[in-house]
Each structure stands twice: as structure tokens, then as C-alpha cells.
Design an enzyme around this catalytic site. Structure first.
Site, PDB file in Angstrom:
ATOM      1  N   HIS A 124       0.814  -1.247  -0.088  1.00 39.19           N
ATOM      2  CA  HIS A 124       0.043  -0.023  -0.029  1.00 39.19           C
ATOM      3  C   HIS A 124       0.736   1.325  -0.223  1.00 39.19           C
ATOM      4  O   HIS A 124       2.014   1.309   0.725  1.00 39.19           O
ATOM      5  CB  HIS A 124      -0.960  -0.060   1.275  1.00 39.19           C
ATOM      6  N   ASN A 155       8.082  -4.093   2.902  1.00 42.30           N
ATOM      7  CA  ASN A 155       6.788  -3.706   3.272  1.00 42.30           C
ATOM      8  C   ASN A 155       6.466  -4.168   4.701  1.00 42.30           C
ATOM      9  O   ASN A 155       5.609  -3.346   5.392  1.00 42.30           O
ATOM     10  CB  ASN A 155       5.797  -4.646   2.378  1.00 42.30           C
TER      11      ASN A 155
END
Length: 278
Positions: A124, A155
């Protein structure tokens, strides 16, 4: 040619990063898009529609994306956080973005990047945990317009650490989050055929808030999308230095006082005691 980068960005020391909230492993499923037109987001660009070379601003209510229709990726994102009162669950599925205008291309698949190349997450840009004020908003954060290939350890490690700084400091004062990606190396572009998107080589993030006296303060990072990174402190930069790397217009924080844009904290802001990362 590759961009020149701060010396700190060359660090490749391996550390163990403890995750206590915020981002997570890429466990979501792929979902076939319905092709319907969304009603919650709006987009603005040049002309009446988005051509393959148009850079548009996509407004999803709680966050905005500066989206490159030709590259199938968001180049910049921005949102503001207040005290955390949300608890909406993150969706299990990733979806294509129904709010992109006709003619604006996006990724061709919602499938995991790991199915093509192990060790990569659907990462994201705008943190899903920051968009948990409602089910509709957190669902929009799971659109593929907000997703790019991220090294899994990036991440779930250093990127999560940066997300948690905003998540915790939002409870002390409103927090503005601005960030984006830089593409400058084709050697890791593993997902062009499968998803129609290149792999970002650098991620940048700026958090702007106020201290207890009400004075503006900011912190910024410029981080390579690689495994075996050092701590966040190694990738601290001033906003002014970041502007030199990615362009002042792209950073978009030129109205901040010069002293704030030139300052660089000695270390990443500590998480306040008792911070809840849910």
C-alpha cells in the site's frame, strides 16, 4: 541513469524489525473486477477525459492520489489524520479502481505479485490502517491504484515502521502525510507482463505535524525498495534534500517555512508511550 541518492541510502546492514501493527503481509486475495463505475471518488485531469499520457488527481475522500495513467501507477499520495477512532476491517480482496476515468489505464491484474516473483508484496502507498474510519474508505485503499510492488521485508519492516510513526503521532496532533515513488531502474521490473506496472525503486514519505507548543515540525525519508535495509534513521532526509531528489513540485510542500524544510531530525520520532497501533 540512476539518480544520485544520499549516502545513507546505501546502507545494507541486516536487522530484525519487530512489527506490532499497521502494515501486514500480503495475504489478500485477487478479485475479478465488476467494471461498474464508482460514485465515491472523483478525478480531475487535463481535458474532458484521461488520455494515456495524462497525470490526474484521484480524490478518494480520505486521501488523494496523483495517478499516472500511462504508467498505471500513483506517483504521489496525500492525506491528513486526526485522532484515531476507526476500526473498520481491512478487506480480504484487492480490486481494480472503478473511479479511474475512461481512457485512464490501470494494472491488468489484482493477483499477488508473489505469484509471479516470490518475495514481493502488494504494498500500500496509503496505509490501509490509516483509512479504517469506514468500510468504504478502507476498501478504496485496497484498490490497485494504491498498490505497487514492494519487497516483502521492506513492506513488513521499514515501511511499516514509517507508517507507525504517523499512526501514533496522529493522537497528539493532526498529521499530514505526503509520499510517493521514484522509478529509475528497469532491472527489477518483474511485473510488467503480468500486471502492467513497473517496480518502484525508491519510496519517499513526509509527515508534517506540530509540537506541544504548536510549532510546525516535519520528518522525511527516502528509502530504497530493497531487502536487508538498515533502520529508518539511515534514510532520514530534509524536505529540501528530498525536493532535490524528486522535484519540489512533486513533493508539494513549498508553503512550509524554509527552516522546517531544511531541518532533519537527528533520529526518527519515538512512538509515544501507550500508542495503540490498531
Amino acid at each position: 541513469m540512476k539518480r544520485s541518492v544520499p549516502a545513507a541510502c546505501c546502507a545494507t546492514l541486516l536487522i530484525l524489525l519487530t512489527s506490532c501493527g499497521g502494515g501486514s503481509s500480503d495475504t489478500g486475495t485477487a478479485e475479478t473486477p465488476t467494471g461498474t463505475t464508482g460514485t465515491t471518488g472523483t478525478s480531475t485531469g487535463t481535458g474532458t477525459g484521461a488520455s494515456s499520457s495524462t497525470l490526474i488527481t484521484l480524490d478518494h475522500g480520505g486521501f488523494t492520489l496523483q495517478y499516472d495513467c500511462s504508467a498505471h501507477t500513483a506517483m504521489r499520495y496525500e492525506y491528513t489524520l486526526d485522532v484515531d477512532t476507526g476500526s473498520a476491517a481491512r478487506p480480504s480482496a484487492f480490486t481494480l479502481d472503478p473511479d479511474l476515468p475512461a481512457g485512464c489505464a490501470q494494472q491488468t491484474s489484482t493477483s499477488s505479485y508473489a505469484s509471479v516473483m516470490p518475495g514481493w508484496d502488494r504494498g500500500h502507498l496509503v496505509t490501509s490502517n490509516h483509512m479504517d474510519a469506514s468500510a468504504a474508505l478502507i476498501a478504496r485503499a485496497n484498490h490497485m491504484s494504491n498498490i505497487v510492488p514492494q519487497v516483502s521485508t521492506f513492506n513488513q519492516g521499514i515501511w511499516l515502521d514509517a507508517e507507525n510513526v504517523a499512526e501514533c503521532h496522529r493522537d497528539l496532533a493532526p498529521v499530514q502525510v505526503v509520499g510517493g515513488v521514484v522509478y529509475d531502474d528497469i532491472s527489477n521490473d518483474h511485473f510488467v507482463s503480468s500486471h502492467g506496472i513497473r517496480t518502484p525503486d525508491w519510496f519517499w514519505k513526509v509527515i508534517v505535524t506540530t509540537d506541544t507548543s504548536g510549532a510546525t515540525r516535519a520528518i522525511a525519508w527516502f528509502i530504497p525498495n530493497r531487502p536487508m535495509l538498515n533502520t529508518l534513521d539511515s534514510y532520514l532526509v530534509s524536505i529540501e534534500a528530498l525536493e532535490q531528489q524528486v522535484g519540489a513540485d512533486r513533493v508539494g510542500l513549498g508553503t512550509l517555512p524554509l527552516a522546517v524544510r531544511q531541518s532533519k531530525p537527528a533520529s526518527t520520532w519515538a512512538l509515544p508511550a501507550g500508542c495503540g497501533l490498531g
